[in-house]
Scaffold this active site. Structure first.
Site, short mmCIF file in Angstrom:
data_model
loop_
_atom_site.label_atom_id
_atom_site.label_comp_id
_atom_site.label_asym_id
_atom_site.label_seq_id
_atom_site.Cartn_x
_atom_site.Cartn_y
_atom_site.Cartn_z
N ALA A 1 0.21 -13.23 8.56
CA ALA A 1 1.47 -13.04 9.31
C ALA A 1 1.85 -11.56 9.32
O ALA A 1 2.30 -11.03 10.34
CB ALA A 1 2.58 -13.88 8.67
N LYS B 1 -0.14 -9.04 9.18
CA LYS B 1 -1.07 -8.28 10.04
C LYS B 1 -0.84 -8.59 11.52
O LYS B 1 -1.03 -7.72 12.37
CB LYS B 1 -2.52 -8.57 9.62
N SER C 1 -5.77 -6.10 10.87
CA SER C 1 -6.96 -6.84 10.38
C SER C 1 -7.34 -7.84 11.45
O SER C 1 -6.47 -8.26 12.24
CB SER C 1 -6.60 -7.59 9.10
N ARG D 1 -7.80 5.52 -1.97
CA ARG D 1 -8.98 4.69 -2.26
C ARG D 1 -9.34 3.83 -1.04
O ARG D 1 -8.54 3.70 -0.10
CB ARG D 1 -8.75 3.81 -3.49
N TYR E 1 -0.38 -12.76 4.30
CA TYR E 1 -1.13 -11.56 4.72
C TYR E 1 -1.37 -11.61 6.24
O TYR E 1 -1.13 -10.64 6.95
CB TYR E 1 -2.46 -11.53 3.97
P1 NAD Z 1 -7.60 -1.31 -1.14
O1 NAD Z 1 -7.01 -2.40 -1.95
O2 NAD Z 1 -8.75 -0.56 -1.69
O3 NAD Z 1 -6.50 -0.25 -0.70
C1 NAD Z 1 -5.18 -0.57 -0.45
C2 NAD Z 1 -4.35 0.68 -0.59
O4 NAD Z 1 -2.96 0.33 -0.44
C3 NAD Z 1 -4.50 1.32 -1.99
O5 NAD Z 1 -4.60 2.72 -1.87
C4 NAD Z 1 -3.20 0.94 -2.68
O6 NAD Z 1 -2.80 1.84 -3.67
C5 NAD Z 1 -2.24 0.95 -1.49
N1 NAD Z 1 -1.02 0.20 -1.84
C6 NAD Z 1 -0.90 -1.08 -2.26
N2 NAD Z 1 0.37 -1.36 -2.57
C7 NAD Z 1 1.09 -0.22 -2.36
C8 NAD Z 1 2.44 0.14 -2.51
N3 NAD Z 1 3.35 -0.73 -2.96
N4 NAD Z 1 2.82 1.40 -2.19
C9 NAD Z 1 1.92 2.31 -1.75
N5 NAD Z 1 0.61 2.02 -1.59
C10 NAD Z 1 0.20 0.78 -1.89
O7 NAD Z 1 -8.00 -2.02 0.22
P2 NAD Z 1 -8.60 -1.48 1.59
O8 NAD Z 1 -9.65 -2.45 1.97
O9 NAD Z 1 -8.91 -0.03 1.52
O10 NAD Z 1 -7.36 -1.73 2.55
C11 NAD Z 1 -6.77 -0.74 3.38
C12 NAD Z 1 -6.13 -1.43 4.57
O11 NAD Z 1 -7.14 -2.07 5.36
C13 NAD Z 1 -5.14 -2.55 4.17
O12 NAD Z 1 -4.02 -2.52 5.01
C14 NAD Z 1 -5.95 -3.80 4.41
O13 NAD Z 1 -5.13 -4.91 4.67
C15 NAD Z 1 -6.78 -3.41 5.62
N6 NAD Z 1 -7.97 -4.22 5.81
C16 NAD Z 1 -8.95 -4.27 4.87
C17 NAD Z 1 -10.07 -5.07 5.10
C18 NAD Z 1 -11.20 -5.18 4.10
O14 NAD Z 1 -12.07 -6.06 4.27
N7 NAD Z 1 -11.26 -4.35 3.08
C19 NAD Z 1 -10.16 -5.81 6.28
C20 NAD Z 1 -9.15 -5.74 7.22
C21 NAD Z 1 -8.05 -4.93 6.97
#
Ligand code: NAD
Length: 244
Positions: free
Chosen positions: A156, A158, A140, A12, A154
């Site tokens: 820390a 990243k 991030s 996702r 979070y």
């Molecule tokens: P999201 O919440 O849609 O996806 C996070 C994913 O991590 C999901 O598929 C979830 O199932 C998986 N996950 C969570 N806990 C888990 C576990 N214990 N074991 C296995 N998988 C696990 O969020 P996203 O926005 O798609 O985030 C993806 C990455 O991008 C993350 O590392 C997030 O920190 C980073 N990020 C997101 C943003 C943003 O604004 N959306 C910004 C900067 C960085």
């Protein structure tokens, strides 16, 4: 021969977009998920049919070291080698600084930082044996600059992921390139509970005046994995629309 990529949290949000983008490029996929078996199977069937690739879905909670090791064994048994690792999965626990507990810290660090370390260690050494590989960590902009005490754990994790990028690039030199993407705001479920006012305020800080789309992160990931990025190593690329 097709290359093989392992993507954590690949069903996702940004992870799903990364799975789709690598599939489009003809990679075989190892898609890790924690809960969404049905979604993972649906994605597998769709991508196998559309791109004539092999997709292996592996359930593993990244907070569990044994499950991570088991996943790597399953992937290596099936495909023989892993060419690209994308450490994408991440969590954020939404609580005020005052309310944060040691358990919150542990959970966040386990999934966002320690799991990428375990995977990098296990897969990096296989890549060295094969004399080739690329690792991409999804950090991030919070790992670079942050002013939000409520995401202290979070942030820390990243920042730590950026350090892991630099250190593992040295560890696996010269065969494995290790790079990091630092996304800004991206429209995914991670941000689904933000208030409308807060989103408006943040959009004012983004020069392109909108949140990013998951595909805009995924395209940078496939680029970093490709030979077009053969001289890019040990670096952090901000993909944030000019957020300041
Ligand atoms: P999201 O919440 O849609 O996806 C996070 C994913 O991590 C999901 O598929 C979830 O199932 C998986 N996950 C969570 N806990 C888990 C576990 N214990 N074991 C296995 N998988 C696990 O969020 P996203 O926005 O798609 O985030 C993806 C990455 O991008 C993350 O590392 C997030 O920190 C980073 N990020 C997101 C943003 C943003 O604004 N959306 C910004 C900067 C960085």
């Amino acid at each position: 021969m097709n290359k093989n990529v392992l993507i954590t949290g690949g069903t996702r949000g940004i992870g799903e977009a990364i799975s789709r983008e690598f599939a489009k490029k003809g990679y075989n996929l190892i898609i890790n998920y924690v809960n969404s078996k049905e979604k993972a199977e649906k994605l597998k069937n769709e991508l196998e049919e559309k791109y004539n690739i092999n997709v292996l879905t592996v359930q593993a909670d990244l907070a569990d070291e044994k499950a991570i090791k088991n996943m790597v064994d399953i992937a290596l048994n099936k495909f023989g080698k892993i060419d690209v690792l994308v450490n994408n999965a991440g969590i954020i626990i939404d609580k005020e600084f005052e309310e944060k507990t040691i358990e919150d810290w542990k959970q966040t660090l386990n999934i966002n930082l320690i799991a990428p370390f375990i995977l990098t260690k296990l897969i990096g050494k296989e890549m060295v044996k094969n004399k080739s590989g690329a690792i991409i960590n999804i950090s991030s902009i919070n790992g670079i600059n942050t002013y939000h005490p409520s995401s202290v754990d979070y942030d820390a994790s990243k920042s730590g992921l950026i350090s892991l990028t630099f250190d593992s690039a040295v560890e696996f030199s010269p065969y494995v390139r290790v790079n990091c993407i630092a996304p800004g705001w991206v429209d995914t479920e991670m941000n689904k509970d933000l208030s409308e006012d807060y989103v408006k305020e943040e959009i004012e800080k983004i020069l392109v005046r909108r949140f990013g789309r998951p595909e805009e992160i995924a395209k940078v990931a496939t680029f970093l994995a490709s030979d077009d990025a053969s001289f890019i190593n040990s670096t952090v690329i901000k993909v944030a629309g000019g957020w300041y």
